[in-house]
Motif scaffolding. Structure first.
Motif, PDB file in Angstrom:
ATOM      1  N   GLY A 330      -6.299  -4.023   8.779  1.00  0.00           N
ATOM      2  CA  GLY A 330      -5.552  -4.675   9.846  1.00  0.00           C
ATOM      3  C   GLY A 330      -6.252  -5.908  10.374  1.00  0.00           C
ATOM      4  O   GLY A 330      -5.625  -6.938  10.618  1.00  0.00           O
ATOM      5  N   LEU A 331      -7.589  -5.828  10.547  1.00  0.00           N
ATOM      6  CA  LEU A 331      -8.331  -6.970  11.068  1.00  0.00           C
ATOM      7  C   LEU A 331      -8.357  -8.123  10.065  1.00  0.00           C
ATOM      8  O   LEU A 331      -8.271  -9.296  10.448  1.00  0.00           O
ATOM      9  N   GLN A 332      -8.472  -7.790   8.778  1.00  0.00           N
ATOM     10  CA  GLN A 332      -8.495  -8.842   7.766  1.00  0.00           C
ATOM     11  C   GLN A 332      -7.136  -9.514   7.627  1.00  0.00           C
ATOM     12  O   GLN A 332      -7.045 -10.744   7.507  1.00  0.00           O
ATOM     13  N   ALA A 333      -6.065  -8.724   7.630  1.00  0.00           N
ATOM     14  CA  ALA A 333      -4.729  -9.281   7.422  1.00  0.00           C
ATOM     15  C   ALA A 333      -4.220 -10.028   8.653  1.00  0.00           C
ATOM     16  O   ALA A 333      -3.383 -10.928   8.541  1.00  0.00           O
ATOM     17  N   GLY A 334      -4.697  -9.648   9.832  1.00  0.00           N
ATOM     18  CA  GLY A 334      -4.200 -10.274  11.044  1.00  0.00           C
ATOM     19  C   GLY A 334      -2.838  -9.778  11.463  1.00  0.00           C
ATOM     20  O   GLY A 334      -2.168 -10.399  12.291  1.00  0.00           O
ATOM     21  N   HIS A 335      -2.401  -8.648  10.900  1.00  0.00           N
ATOM     22  CA  HIS A 335      -1.144  -8.038  11.322  1.00  0.00           C
ATOM     23  C   HIS A 335      -1.215  -6.535  11.098  1.00  0.00           C
ATOM     24  O   HIS A 335      -2.086  -6.032  10.388  1.00  0.00           O
ATOM     25  N   LEU A 336      -0.288  -5.819  11.723  1.00  0.00           N
ATOM     26  CA  LEU A 336      -0.248  -4.360  11.652  1.00  0.00           C
ATOM     27  C   LEU A 336       0.949  -3.921  10.829  1.00  0.00           C
ATOM     28  O   LEU A 336       2.086  -4.310  11.111  1.00  0.00           O
ATOM     29  N   LYS A 337       0.666  -3.104   9.833  1.00  0.00           N
ATOM     30  CA  LYS A 337       1.721  -2.547   8.988  1.00  0.00           C
ATOM     31  C   LYS A 337       1.677  -1.037   9.133  1.00  0.00           C
ATOM     32  O   LYS A 337       0.664  -0.406   8.833  1.00  0.00           O
ATOM     33  N   ILE A 338       2.782  -0.462   9.600  1.00  0.00           N
ATOM     34  CA  ILE A 338       2.837   0.983   9.824  1.00  0.00           C
ATOM     35  C   ILE A 338       3.246   1.665   8.529  1.00  0.00           C
ATOM     36  O   ILE A 338       4.358   1.474   8.035  1.00  0.00           O
ATOM     37  N   GLU A 339       2.331   2.443   7.994  1.00  0.00           N
ATOM     38  CA  GLU A 339       2.593   3.204   6.781  1.00  0.00           C
ATOM     39  C   GLU A 339       1.617   4.378   6.736  1.00  0.00           C
ATOM     40  O   GLU A 339       0.593   4.382   7.417  1.00  0.00           O
ATOM     41  N   SER A 340       1.949   5.378   5.932  1.00  0.00           N
ATOM     42  CA  SER A 340       1.067   6.534   5.797  1.00  0.00           C
ATOM     43  C   SER A 340      -0.082   6.185   4.858  1.00  0.00           C
ATOM     44  O   SER A 340       0.017   5.246   4.060  1.00  0.00           O
ATOM     45  N   PRO A 341      -1.192   6.935   4.930  1.00  0.00           N
ATOM     46  CA  PRO A 341      -2.283   6.678   3.982  1.00  0.00           C
ATOM     47  C   PRO A 341      -1.839   6.792   2.531  1.00  0.00           C
ATOM     48  O   PRO A 341      -2.300   6.045   1.676  1.00  0.00           O
ATOM     49  N   GLY A 342      -0.912   7.732   2.255  1.00  0.00           N
ATOM     50  CA  GLY A 342      -0.420   7.877   0.889  1.00  0.00           C
ATOM     51  C   GLY A 342       0.303   6.638   0.402  1.00  0.00           C
ATOM     52  O   GLY A 342       0.140   6.213  -0.747  1.00  0.00           O
ATOM     53  N   GLN A 343       1.108   6.027   1.283  1.00  0.00           N
ATOM     54  CA  GLN A 343       1.790   4.788   0.897  1.00  0.00           C
ATOM     55  C   GLN A 343       0.794   3.652   0.701  1.00  0.00           C
ATOM     56  O   GLN A 343       0.905   2.874  -0.246  1.00  0.00           O
TER      57      GLN A 343
END
Length: 626
Positions: A330-343
């Motif tokens: 999240g810190l590297q991308a500069g955005h938050l993506k909601i997904e499960s660890p499996g995804q």
């Protein structure tokens, strides 16, 4: 580091547990956050173009709750408004007019075709299998037997007429679907016109409230279009659940609500799992199947801290599966993506929601031990890029007049915050003295606030309910009680000395024998324990044998200390000729490993005493390194 707004300038607070890192950062972060504006509200709404990819809307603080409330009111009022509109007499009249127009067109065309058929001795009639053309006489259909009795020429004429009328009938029937489509289209246009009138007023109220939010205006246009397309389904039948699924698409999932926030948020996540940091998509069970929608998207700590500060315990983050990798991503991308660890790891291929990413602007503060910082810096190449600011906490303070006043003020502040009774000057002085003992240095004061706070609480307890203040005696009782709870091992060792199991002389003087002082650390309690060190000398080649090392009970630092002693003896007594003696050193009754060089002074004293024959006072225990 707090005011640096460049990527990667997150902080890592180094220091042992109990030193007050969380307390200090809580104060500094809240002070800094008070000067910053409240961040945006974030909502998820239905994506009408791609239902599996909910859209994210960012609104000024407090406006997200307004949008959710107004959309809830719209969904509650929409169905009754549409039902009233569709039940009005003018709508029913226009609907019947459309139905009558197309029914009349069909009946008129069929009537003309029937007249043509009768002129040719045929009749057009409806059957379960559809429209057919049959020979007739006096409007009575001829049976096959009657048809066979007719002359051959008459039968041939009837056959040709049936084919002609049948072709015209086929052409007519081919136009019926087109008429039905036209009828449905006119009804759809009528429904859209009535729906636009009924729902337009409701949507206009929302539009006026959010006219300054372009993204919301576009979303409301899509909502209006969907209402126009699905008005009959929304109205449904008598069952109130009809159309509920469509109405649910118009609701707003308020992910982050900063309505009560006046400044930048300061969030501390105590359980930093993947889901608690990055958010999750929940599911509900329905008819034995797990289902989900955009209203079941839940935020993580990074969402709540977005636009502010997030404090995490480094050890807890590293212990949670995939949490560290998710935080870095999240810190590297500069955005938050909601997904499960499996995804995220490509382990799950089932179709699920893919919420739109949310821009991330947060400063993360990791709090942890120094060892973790150095390990991460050495083994994780991404760590130095993401946590550029190290905040190293001192464990003690130089003891001077000014620092003692500051320390007393710190004690007073802790007392006020905990609601304890006042401490008199003697009690504060006793606390200062204990602070030096905790630091292990008479010229230092320990900054371990957790241990200090425990002492203040316990001293307050020992003062009793009747005493208005805490005295030095109460502080001393609290210190004694802390020691008593942890000194079982020390008492057992002293008991063994008193019983003579552990041999220890405390009187007289003996050559080649000295009492060394070992410091034992058991949890948070440390104490000194004497042990006999013996040196023996004889004729030899100048070697000093460390029996502990020979028995593999000596650590490398202790062995280094003995070798230093050997070098010292050679330099002092064998500068121009070999030393004609050999010596041995041993910790008597030592059955565990020996480590450290703090016994090297005692070993040197024992060696010099053995060489010179000068006895050493047995009432003194010696510690220190050479």
């Amino acid at each position: 580091g707090l005011t640096m707004r460049r990527p990667g300038y997150n902080l890592y607070a180094l220091g042992p547990a109990g030193i007050g890192k969380h307390f200090v950062f809580d104060r500094y972060l809240k002070r800094q956050a008070a000067a910053e504006p409240a961040p945006k509200d974030w909502c998820y709404v239905f994506n009408f173009a791609e239902p599996q990819k909910p859209r994210a809307l960012g609104l000024p603080a407090g406006r997200g709750g307004e949008l959710r409330r107004e959309m809830e009111e719209l969904t509650a009022e929409l169905r009754p408004a549409l039902r009233v509109a569709f039940e009005r007499e003018d709508y029913q009249n226009r609907r019947r007019a459309i139905d009558s127009e197309f029914e009349g067109r069909e009946e008129s065309t069929l009537g003309k075709l029937g007249e043509q058929a009768r002129e040719k001795g045929l009749v057009v009639m409806r059957t379960p299998l559809g429209m057919i053309c049959a020979p007739a006489r006096a409007d009575e259909v001829l049976s096959p037997e009657e048809l066979d009795k007719l002359p051959a020429g008459e039968q041939e004429r009837i056959r040709r007429d049936i084919e002609t009328v049948g072709k015209e009938l086929e052409d007519l029937l081919a136009q019926v679907p087109r008429w039905q489509r036209e009828r449905k289209e006119k009804i759809r246009e009528l429904n859209r016109e009535v729906t636009s009138f009924a729902a337009g007023a409701l949507l206009d109220d929302v539009r006026k409230s959010f006219a300054d939010q372009e993204a919301v205006v576009r979303y409301l246009e899509e909502v209006e279009q969907d209402i126009l397309d699905n008005a009959p389904e929304i109205v449904g039948g008598e069952d109130e659940d009809d159309g509920e699924a469509i109405l649910g698409q118009y609701r707003v999932n308020l992910l982050v609500d900063n309505r009560e926030t006046r400044d930048a948020p300061v969030i501390e996540e105590d359980n930093p799992t993947w889901q608690n940091l990055l958010g999750r998509v929940e599911h509900i069970q329905e008819m034995g199947t797990l289902i989900t929608d955009f209203t079941l998207i839940k935020p993580g700590a990074l969402h709540r801290a977005n636009g502010g500060y997030l404090v995490l315990d480094a050890r807890k983050v590293l212990l949670q599966p995939f949490a560290w990798e998710g935080l870095k991503r999240g810190l590297q991308a500069g955005h938050l993506k909601i997904e499960s660890p499996g995804q995220a790891l490509g382990l799950v291929s089932t179709v699920s929601l893919e919420p739109e990413v949310i821009p991330l602007a947060v400063k993360v503060v990791l709090v942890g031990e120094r060892l973790l910082y150095y390990l991460l810096a050495a083994l994780d190449p991404e760590f130095p890029e993401l946590f550029k600011v190290a905040v190293d906490f001192e464990e003690d303070l130089d003891r001077g007049e000014e620092s003692q006043r500051l320390y007393a003020r710190l004690v007073a502040q802790m007392i006020r915050q905990e609601g304890l009774k006042p401490f008199d000057s003697g009690a504060v002085a006793r606390v200062l003295e204990h602070g030096s003992r905790m630091a292990g240095d008479a010229l230092k004061l320990s900054l371990h606030s957790r241990e200090l706070l425990d002492l203040l609480r316990e001293a307050d307890h020992w003062s009793g309910r009747e005493s208005p203040v805490v005295t030095a005696d109460d502080v001393a009782r609290a210190i004694d009680a802390q020691i008593h709870r942890l000194d079982r091992a020390r008492e057992r060792l002293q008991e063994e000395v008193r019983r003579g199991t552990i041999l220890l002389d405390t009187e007289g003087a003996v050559a080649g024998q000295v009492n060394g002082l070992s410091v034992l650390q058991l949890g948070t309690f440390s104490f000194g324990h004497p042990g006999r060190i013996t040196a023996r000398v004889r004729l030899g080649e100048g070697e000093v044998m460390d029996i502990e090392r020979e028995a593999e009970l000596s650590g490398p630092i202790h062995s280094k200390g003995v070798l230093i002693l050997t070098g010292f003896l050679g330099e002092r007594y064998a500068f121009d000729q070999p030393l004609s003696l050999a010596a041995s050193l041993v910790f008597e009754q030592s059955y565990a490993g020996v480590e450290g060089d703090s016994a090297s002074l005692a070993e040197l004293c024992a060696l010099l005493s053995a060489i010179s024959g000068i006895p050493l006072d047995q009432g003194t225990a010696v510690t220190g390194s050479v």
